[in-house]
Design a protein around this motif. Structure first.
Motif, PDB file in Angstrom:
ATOM      1  N   ARG A  86       0.829  -1.209   0.000  1.00 12.47           N
ATOM      2  CA  ARG A  86       0.000   0.000   0.000  1.00 12.47           C
ATOM      3  C   ARG A  86       0.857   1.250   0.000  1.00 12.47           C
ATOM      4  N   ASP A 110     -10.126  -1.849  -0.102  1.00 11.08           N
ATOM      5  CA  ASP A 110     -10.973  -1.488   1.043  1.00 11.08           C
ATOM      6  C   ASP A 110     -11.187  -2.686   1.961  1.00 11.08           C
ATOM      7  N   GLU A 148     -10.106  -1.293  -6.140  1.00  9.40           N
ATOM      8  CA  GLU A 148     -10.446  -0.372  -5.057  1.00  9.40           C
ATOM      9  C   GLU A 148     -11.266  -1.076  -3.975  1.00  9.40           C
ATOM     10  N   GLN A 149     -12.204  -1.908  -4.386  1.00  9.25           N
ATOM     11  CA  GLN A 149     -13.005  -2.654  -3.422  1.00  9.25           C
ATOM     12  C   GLN A 149     -12.163  -3.706  -2.694  1.00  9.25           C
TER      13      GLN A 149
END
Length: 82
Positions: free
Chosen positions: A17, A59, A55-56
């Protein structure tokens, strides 16, 4: 998954990340740790579809690894702070 492996995967996730990129080896290893058995070739084919929902996925992994992400006033990701 043992505590060592969980901490190791969490550390790898935080490094990914904070790098600003996607470590596909980490994503594959994570999938295998969750029971994926389709093999590398099928995973590589599926990765183009995974890119569309990354993106999901991010998350979900943020929640699973209990990390906090720091974002600028413009909403752009800066870094993981824990």
């Amino acid at each position: 998954m043992g505590l060592f492996n969980l901490n190791y995967m969490r550390d790898r996730y935080i490094r990914m990340r904070n790098s600003g990129g996607i470590d596909w080896q980490f994503i594959y290893d994570y999938a295998v740790s969750k029971g994926y058995t389709g093999g590398v070739q099928n995973f590589n084919i599926a990765s183009s579809y995974l890119s569309m929902v990354m993106e999901q996925i991010i998350d979900q992994l943020d929640r699973e690894y209990n990390v906090i992400s720091l974002h600028g006033v413009d909403g752009k990701f800066i870094k993981i702070i824990n």
